[in-house]
Motif scaffolding. Sequence first.
Motif, PDB file in Angstrom:
ATOM      1  N   GLY A   1      62.646 -36.135 -29.255  1.00  0.00           N
ATOM      2  CA  GLY A   1      62.444 -35.768 -28.003  1.00  0.00           C
ATOM      3  C   GLY A   1      63.347 -34.895 -27.317  1.00  0.00           C
ATOM      4  O   GLY A   1      62.719 -33.671 -26.598  1.00  0.00           O
ATOM      5  N   SER A   2      64.619 -34.833 -27.570  1.00  0.00           N
ATOM      6  CA  SER A   2      65.481 -34.151 -26.907  1.00  0.00           C
ATOM      7  C   SER A   2      65.403 -32.727 -27.910  1.00  0.00           C
ATOM      8  O   SER A   2      65.295 -31.775 -27.117  1.00  0.00           O
ATOM      9  N   LEU A   3      65.098 -32.707 -29.146  1.00  0.00           N
ATOM     10  CA  LEU A   3      65.079 -31.516 -29.729  1.00  0.00           C
ATOM     11  C   LEU A   3      63.835 -30.800 -29.250  1.00  0.00           C
ATOM     12  O   LEU A   3      63.637 -29.546 -29.130  1.00  0.00           O
ATOM     13  N   TYR A   4      62.550 -31.338 -29.208  1.00  0.00           N
ATOM     14  CA  TYR A   4      61.367 -30.732 -28.651  1.00  0.00           C
ATOM     15  C   TYR A   4      61.475 -30.067 -27.268  1.00  0.00           C
ATOM     16  O   TYR A   4      61.172 -28.819 -27.054  1.00  0.00           O
ATOM     17  N   ILE A   5      62.373 -30.892 -26.573  1.00  0.00           N
ATOM     18  CA  ILE A   5      62.407 -30.477 -25.042  1.00  0.00           C
ATOM     19  C   ILE A   5      63.242 -29.309 -24.908  1.00  0.00           C
ATOM     20  O   ILE A   5      62.995 -27.918 -24.597  1.00  0.00           O
ATOM     21  N   ALA A   6      64.506 -29.441 -25.812  1.00  0.00           N
ATOM     22  CA  ALA A   6      65.259 -28.229 -25.916  1.00  0.00           C
ATOM     23  C   ALA A   6      64.694 -26.996 -26.474  1.00  0.00           C
ATOM     24  O   ALA A   6      64.795 -25.906 -25.837  1.00  0.00           O
ATOM     25  N   ILE A   7      63.981 -27.092 -27.577  1.00  0.00           N
ATOM     26  CA  ILE A   7      63.396 -25.783 -28.135  1.00  0.00           C
ATOM     27  C   ILE A   7      62.356 -25.442 -27.519  1.00  0.00           C
ATOM     28  O   ILE A   7      62.367 -24.325 -26.963  1.00  0.00           O
ATOM     29  N   GLY A   8      61.385 -26.111 -26.812  1.00  0.00           N
ATOM     30  CA  GLY A   8      60.327 -25.573 -25.806  1.00  0.00           C
ATOM     31  C   GLY A   8      60.974 -24.921 -24.651  1.00  0.00           C
ATOM     32  O   GLY A   8      60.588 -23.782 -24.432  1.00  0.00           O
ATOM     33  N   ALA A   9      61.954 -25.491 -24.034  1.00  0.00           N
ATOM     34  CA  ALA A   9      62.551 -24.949 -22.848  1.00  0.00           C
ATOM     35  C   ALA A   9      63.243 -23.616 -23.120  1.00  0.00           C
ATOM     36  O   ALA A   9      63.162 -22.572 -22.633  1.00  0.00           O
ATOM     37  N   THR A  10      63.939 -23.771 -24.375  1.00  0.00           N
ATOM     38  CA  THR A  10      64.794 -22.456 -24.772  1.00  0.00           C
ATOM     39  C   THR A  10      63.480 -21.250 -25.125  1.00  0.00           C
ATOM     40  O   THR A  10      63.687 -20.023 -24.745  1.00  0.00           O
ATOM     41  N   VAL A  11      62.491 -21.699 -25.626  1.00  0.00           N
ATOM     42  CA  VAL A  11      61.456 -20.474 -26.101  1.00  0.00           C
ATOM     43  C   VAL A  11      60.984 -19.857 -24.616  1.00  0.00           C
ATOM     44  O   VAL A  11      60.904 -18.723 -24.573  1.00  0.00           O
ATOM     45  N   ILE A  12      60.510 -20.787 -23.752  1.00  0.00           N
ATOM     46  CA  ILE A  12      60.393 -20.476 -22.487  1.00  0.00           C
ATOM     47  C   ILE A  12      61.326 -19.506 -21.668  1.00  0.00           C
ATOM     48  O   ILE A  12      61.055 -18.542 -21.015  1.00  0.00           O
ATOM     49  N   ALA A  13      62.568 -20.030 -21.852  1.00  0.00           N
ATOM     50  CA  ALA A  13      63.696 -19.325 -21.183  1.00  0.00           C
ATOM     51  C   ALA A  13      63.727 -17.916 -22.005  1.00  0.00           C
ATOM     52  O   ALA A  13      64.164 -16.959 -21.141  1.00  0.00           O
ATOM     53  N   MET A  14      63.394 -17.754 -23.049  1.00  0.00           N
ATOM     54  CA  MET A  14      63.649 -16.500 -23.607  1.00  0.00           C
ATOM     55  C   MET A  14      62.488 -15.658 -23.417  1.00  0.00           C
ATOM     56  O   MET A  14      62.576 -14.489 -23.175  1.00  0.00           O
ATOM     57  N   ILE A  15      61.366 -16.229 -23.188  1.00  0.00           N
ATOM     58  CA  ILE A  15      60.272 -15.456 -22.679  1.00  0.00           C
ATOM     59  C   ILE A  15      60.384 -14.567 -21.211  1.00  0.00           C
ATOM     60  O   ILE A  15      60.190 -13.618 -21.053  1.00  0.00           O
ATOM     61  N   PHE A  16      61.145 -15.459 -20.452  1.00  0.00           N
ATOM     62  CA  PHE A  16      61.238 -14.976 -19.258  1.00  0.00           C
ATOM     63  C   PHE A  16      62.616 -14.066 -19.196  1.00  0.00           C
ATOM     64  O   PHE A  16      62.759 -13.280 -18.458  1.00  0.00           O
ATOM     65  N   GLY A  17      63.510 -14.736 -19.874  1.00  0.00           N
ATOM     66  CA  GLY A  17      64.979 -14.204 -19.607  1.00  0.00           C
ATOM     67  C   GLY A  17      65.228 -13.109 -20.299  1.00  0.00           C
ATOM     68  O   GLY A  17      66.094 -12.197 -19.735  1.00  0.00           O
ATOM     69  N   VAL A  18      64.618 -13.050 -21.485  1.00  0.00           N
ATOM     70  CA  VAL A  18      65.099 -11.711 -22.226  1.00  0.00           C
ATOM     71  C   VAL A  18      64.672 -10.375 -21.575  1.00  0.00           C
ATOM     72  O   VAL A  18      65.520  -9.463 -21.444  1.00  0.00           O
ATOM     73  N   PRO A  19      63.066 -10.438 -21.321  1.00  0.00           N
ATOM     74  CA  PRO A  19      62.910  -9.146 -20.697  1.00  0.00           C
ATOM     75  C   PRO A  19      63.481  -8.807 -19.127  1.00  0.00           C
ATOM     76  O   PRO A  19      63.816  -7.843 -18.753  1.00  0.00           O
ATOM     77  N   ALA A  20      63.754  -9.981 -18.634  1.00  0.00           N
ATOM     78  CA  ALA A  20      64.513  -9.770 -17.280  1.00  0.00           C
ATOM     79  C   ALA A  20      65.823  -9.197 -17.271  1.00  0.00           C
ATOM     80  O   ALA A  20      66.193  -8.160 -16.892  1.00  0.00           O
ATOM     81  N   ALA A  21      66.774  -9.450 -18.504  1.00  0.00           N
ATOM     82  CA  ALA A  21      67.772  -9.219 -18.632  1.00  0.00           C
ATOM     83  C   ALA A  21      67.801  -7.683 -19.017  1.00  0.00           C
ATOM     84  O   ALA A  21      68.706  -6.716 -18.933  1.00  0.00           O
ATOM     85  N   LEU A  22      66.577  -7.306 -19.923  1.00  0.00           N
ATOM     86  CA  LEU A  22      66.721  -5.851 -20.544  1.00  0.00           C
ATOM     87  C   LEU A  22      66.341  -4.991 -19.328  1.00  0.00           C
ATOM     88  O   LEU A  22      66.877  -3.927 -19.117  1.00  0.00           O
ATOM     89  N   PHE A  23      65.454  -5.496 -18.572  1.00  0.00           N
ATOM     90  CA  PHE A  23      65.189  -4.700 -17.426  1.00  0.00           C
ATOM     91  C   PHE A  23      66.406  -4.513 -16.403  1.00  0.00           C
ATOM     92  O   PHE A  23      66.426  -3.310 -16.052  1.00  0.00           O
ATOM     93  N   ILE A  24      67.198  -5.197 -16.184  1.00  0.00           N
ATOM     94  CA  ILE A  24      68.221  -5.053 -15.432  1.00  0.00           C
ATOM     95  C   ILE A  24      69.099  -3.918 -15.949  1.00  0.00           C
ATOM     96  O   ILE A  24      69.663  -3.033 -15.172  1.00  0.00           O
TER      97      ILE A  24
END
Lengths: 295, 284
Positions: free
Chosen positions: B69-92
């Motif tokens: 459960g922990s691995l699923y949640i952490a992996i899933g959340a990291t993927v979503i955070a990447m999808i939002f976070g990486v473009p945002a950081a590059l944009f800045i």
Amino acid sequence: MSRRKAIIQYFSQGWMMIALFVILLLPLIIGIALTCKSGPIFRLCGLDELLFSSIWKPTGGQFGFLPFILSSLYVTILSFIFSAPVCILAAIYLTQFASKRLISFMLPVIDILAGIPSVVYGMWGILIVVPFVGESLAPFFNVNSSGYTILSGGIVLAVMCIPYVLNMLIESFKTVPNGLVEATLSLGATKWESIKHSVLRKCSTGIISAFGLGLAKAFGETLAVMMVVGNVVQISGNPLEAGYPLPALIANNYGEMLSIPMYDSALMLASLILLVIVMLINLFFRYLIYKTQKR
Amino acid sequence: MRRRKRIEELFFKILTGLACYSLILVLGYIILIIFKKGINMLTLDMIITAPTGGYYYGGEGGVLNAIMGSLYIAIGATVIAMIFGVPAALFINSHLQHKPRMQGFIRYLLDALWGIPSIVYGAFGFMVMIMMGMSASLLAGIITVAFLITPIVIRTFDEVLCTIPRGLHEAALSLGSTRTQLAFKVLWKQGFSGFITAVLLAFGRGIGDAASVLFTAGYTDLVPQYLDEPAATLPLAIFFQLGSPIPEVRNRAYAAGIILTVIVLIISVSARLMSRKFSKTNLN
């Protein structure tokens, strides 16, 4: 520019902007949502009654948050008293006296300390701090105590906050130009005198901000504190009594919150109070840091 | 006078040194205690089986449900955070490069966002979940943790991106690349070490956080199969088992504590090694 390139540019740029704005709007959305949800309780009683009444009887429709807010403040301040001297001394040693080898060894140590999950700190608290407070410290003061006390919460929280504050202090001390220390040294000051009179003075804003942000973090910490603090609703000035901080209130009662009227609003209001306090502290001290960095 | 100075110097040197070395002691002490308490109960069964019927009375079983459960949640959340976070950081760092005030303001907000306590995210996630008519589930947990770790991804990645020399931007732009190409082709490659650090840091934070999943992911003895099922998580498994009156169950909590600590240690150490390996500068 070819047409394909233009389309790709259009979409990827759009996505980048959307991503950034969603993230930046997040605190606003959370704040508005929590305000809406905690609305019903304001129709029941006024804000001053909610914040300054000490009667907590959810089944009777009485919601006074004072015991929780005071507990939170008490635990936070205790943790600050324990952690602040260690942080500042260690930061001075690491940036002024330590050899390169020690620094390259200490940075991972701080990283790992910062990365240990709060539940593990809580477990350590139950295993070590609680028995220590209950069996050694309380009899010493002739107090009967289970060990699940505000003091235990403060100690566990202090250990948790050290790496966080220490990192910021090191960042701040690093910004002091070498020339400043060298100038005082050349005037005949000892190393410690130059630290005392130039480094600490130069970094005063950074130090205050690091401590402020550490306080905000300690204020919002949930699980580790909740495991050792006893969770009894009361107002007491004695650190060897149990307390019931605000985050613990939210975490402990989510199960019942839909079954008692107004309870969910009350808990959402508790989250809102937490959010507002932490956000204000953060915005203020971060602003101080940015101001000093610019100069 | 000279003597007093020398004593003061020595006194503070020793005092600061003590404070510094005491941190190593504290870390060693915490890890030692966790391992000493749990190592006897840490068997292979703990890791590869889910709880059986009598588990909470000291029966057979392990914490596989919580680990998965922990691995699923952490992996899933990291993927979503990447999808939002990486473009945002590059944009800045690409599109806002010529607006330093805007950049400063955004970084300021992100830093403040980093400070929001996870229990607030938990309460918010719970509220949204109720509003949308969902029950506690893997998906709700993933989304809540993603909220929590996205600012971390952006800010950590951004820290590395903003050290990339200005000349590289100008070179790429002068060759006729668009700002988007600059972001995804030049900055992305140059700042890859920062990306790795950001992802691992966020993952470690996601797997260890309990307050945000307390309301949203629920708890179950089964290994979750679908997104709409509740999921157990390691921190909560430890927390609930520690509250048990049966010593056998409490001992298992200590063993689960070792598992969680080891996972976090591995992530923390590998973040350091990987960022050094992928780093493009000679500075560190």
